[in-house]
Scaffold this active site. Structure first.
Site, PDB file in Angstrom:
ATOM      1  N   HIS A  56      10.204  -8.758 -12.686  1.00  0.00           N
ATOM      2  CA  HIS A  56      10.724 -10.124 -12.685  1.00  0.00           C
ATOM      3  C   HIS A  56      10.327 -10.783 -14.013  1.00  0.00           C
ATOM      4  O   HIS A  56       9.325 -11.494 -14.098  1.00  0.00           O
ATOM      5  CB  HIS A  56      10.202 -10.908 -11.483  1.00  0.00           C
ATOM      6  N   ASN A 114      14.984  -8.137 -11.791  1.00  0.00           N
ATOM      7  CA  ASN A 114      15.478  -9.473 -11.471  1.00  0.00           C
ATOM      8  C   ASN A 114      16.359 -10.009 -12.592  1.00  0.00           C
ATOM      9  O   ASN A 114      15.939 -10.053 -13.747  1.00  0.00           O
ATOM     10  CB  ASN A 114      14.304 -10.439 -11.278  1.00  0.00           C
ATOM     11  N   GLU A 115      17.548 -10.400 -12.242  1.00  0.00           N
ATOM     12  CA  GLU A 115      18.478 -11.052 -13.183  1.00  0.00           C
ATOM     13  C   GLU A 115      18.638 -10.270 -14.483  1.00  0.00           C
ATOM     14  O   GLU A 115      18.255 -10.731 -15.571  1.00  0.00           O
ATOM     15  CB  GLU A 115      18.064 -12.499 -13.438  1.00  0.00           C
TER      16      GLU A 115
HETATM   17  C1  BGC Z   1      14.613 -16.866 -11.804  1.00  0.00           C
HETATM   18  C2  BGC Z   1      13.346 -17.566 -11.391  1.00  0.00           C
HETATM   19  C3  BGC Z   1      13.411 -19.038 -11.776  1.00  0.00           C
HETATM   20  C4  BGC Z   1      14.573 -19.654 -11.042  1.00  0.00           C
HETATM   21  C5  BGC Z   1      14.740 -21.154 -11.222  1.00  0.00           C
HETATM   22  C6  BGC Z   1      15.860 -17.682 -11.665  1.00  0.00           C
HETATM   23  O1  BGC Z   1      16.537 -17.592 -12.880  1.00  0.00           O
HETATM   24  O2  BGC Z   1      14.716 -15.612 -11.191  1.00  0.00           O
HETATM   25  O3  BGC Z   1      12.271 -16.895 -11.954  1.00  0.00           O
HETATM   26  O4  BGC Z   1      12.229 -19.706 -11.545  1.00  0.00           O
HETATM   27  O5  BGC Z   1      15.759 -19.030 -11.446  1.00  0.00           O
HETATM   28  O6  BGC Z   1      15.146 -21.513 -12.482  1.00  0.00           O
END
Ligand code: BGC
Length: 415
Positions: free
Chosen positions: A114, A158-159
């Site tokens: 992440h 993640n993302e």
């Molecule tokens: C991420 C998080 C982040 C959330 C809020 C997502 O892009 O996975 O780590 O805190 O959005 O901005």
């Protein structure tokens, strides 16, 4: 009023990420960047929510609120502090977190990466180095061998599209400019790499980075499955509901391809796709537009638009053909009544999709706690639970009770 019942075994959870809640993630690339002269970070992460020590009471609290799942990330920089050196003690720590989830009836959804990476990975070319997929897969394999019997579902990365997204939205300068920034030069020196070779996950946008990240995902899926693990594995994406104003259709299509589809099209063989949605993105024929004058904004500056989740779920399924877990959806706001309204409307979108027979396996709210919102520090508050930054005291917000009671009932009342 009618009562809509969610499918049996629907997962209701909240999410966190190691760096944002654990505290003192000192061996990670982000910790170093937080402390470099001219850092883009508003403040360092410090103790964060001290979740590294408080996870047992935190997990108990989530269960007590009514949730049956918890998504959290394990930290590569702690598990493999130097290349090839794995920490048994840290793996045992995460094993105990997983155990605590099971003791409280929470299905753990584990994210292997992440945003943060070990510092040593930056010295070896980070997310633009062709060896990174194998290094990542080796870590995933090792962690799965230690933890796999207790994992409910896993997200490799993640993302995967975060950097592409940030750059397209104009929140990050193009690489040539970025590489001249004082902090970038100082960071490359500290990591022991050339400025043009520094590749932290949230800043890499080149085609090489895309290939590295997507093949790291693929190799990780193979490595995890190779251990005999039976749990579902997927990736998560920050999907965008891109809405053109008249004339902006072609630009919207191009952006949706670059930000969403090139990733969604590479997921063949996965068990699911993790959908993460926060707002919509409007555009004209050339650029993304700020919210209309008078539109309600969240603490992040973007529009209050919970309906984006439904559009993103539909799009993710249409392009990937995979089942969906909503792995993140939430709002940064100081007004908890707006959080309740946001969740209510977002869930309405999930219900619409389920009524159409779409395969959605769970809803995870971002975030369990007010936590470290990356470069923005602790100001944005996404949590269902507030955290006092000095005493670490947790305070449950009404939104936690609201979502927790829907979770417990596995049903929602609809007008
Ligand atoms: C991420 C998080 C982040 C959330 C809020 C997502 O892009 O996975 O780590 O805190 O959005 O901005």
């Amino acid at each position: 009023m009618t009562n809509f019942e969610f499918p049996k075994n629907f997962l209701w959870g909240t999410a966190t990420a190691a760096h944002q809640v654990e505290g003192n993630n000192v061996n990670s690339d982000v910790w170093l960047i937080e402390h470099i002269p001219g850092t883009p970070y508003k403040e360092p992460s410090g103790d964060a929510c001290d979740h590294y020590h408080r996870y047992r009471s935190d997990i108990a609290l989530l269960a007590e609120l009514g949730f049956n799942s918890y998504r959290f990330s394990i930290e590569w920089a702690r598990i493999e502090p130097e290349e090839g050196e794995f920490s048994f003690a840290v793996l045992e720590h995460y094993r105990d977190m997983l155990r605590a989830c099971h003791e409280h009836g929470l299905t753990p959804i584990v994210t292997f990466h992440h945003f943060t990476s070990p510092r040593w990975l930056m010295a070896r070319g980070g997310w633009e180095n062709a060896d990174t997929p194998d290094r990542f897969a080796r870590y995933c394999e090792r962690a799965t061998k230690h933890l796999g019997d207790l994992i409910g579902a896993a997200c490799t990365i993640n993302e995967a599209n975060i950097a592409a997204l940030i750059m397209r939205f104009g929140f990050m300068p193009p690489p040539e400019q970025l590489q001249q920034a004082t902090w970038w030069l100082a960071a490359s020196k500290a990591f022991g790499t050339a400025p043009e070779e520094l590749s932290p996950f949230q800043y890499v946008v080149s085609p090489k980075a895309f290939e590295t990240i997507m093949s790291a995902h693929r190799r990780a899926v193979e490595a995890i499955r190779g251990t005999g693990a039976k749990f579902p594995v997927g990736i998560t994406l920050a999907l965008q509901d891109i809405q053109p104003v008249v004339g902006g259709e072609a630009f919207a299509e191009r952006m949706s391809k670059e930000i969403n589809d090139v990733y969604l099209e590479r997921l063949e063989g996965d068990d699911f796709v993790g959908v993460q949605s926060y707002s919509r993105a409007r555009c004209d024929d050339r650029k993304f537009l700020p919210p209309d004058e008078g539109a309600e904004r969240t603490q992040m500056g973007y529009e209050f638009y919970p309906e984006a989740l439904e559009a993103c779920i539909r799009h993710a399924i249409a392009v990937s053909g995979l089942p969906v877990y909503v792995t993140e959806n939430g709002i940064g706001t100081a007004d908890d009544t707006r959080r309740i309204e946001y969740i209510r409307r977002a869930l309405n979108g999930v219900v619409n999709c389920l009524k159409n027979g779409l395969d959605i396996r769970g809803y995870t709210y971002w975030s369990a706690f007010d936590n470290f919102e990356w470069a923005l520090g602790y100001r944005p508050t996404f949590g269902l639970i507030a955290v006092d930054r000095t005493t670490q005291q947790r305070t449950v917000k009404p939104s936690a009770r609201y979502l927790g009671s829907i979770a417990r009932a596995n049903a929602i009342e609809q007008a």
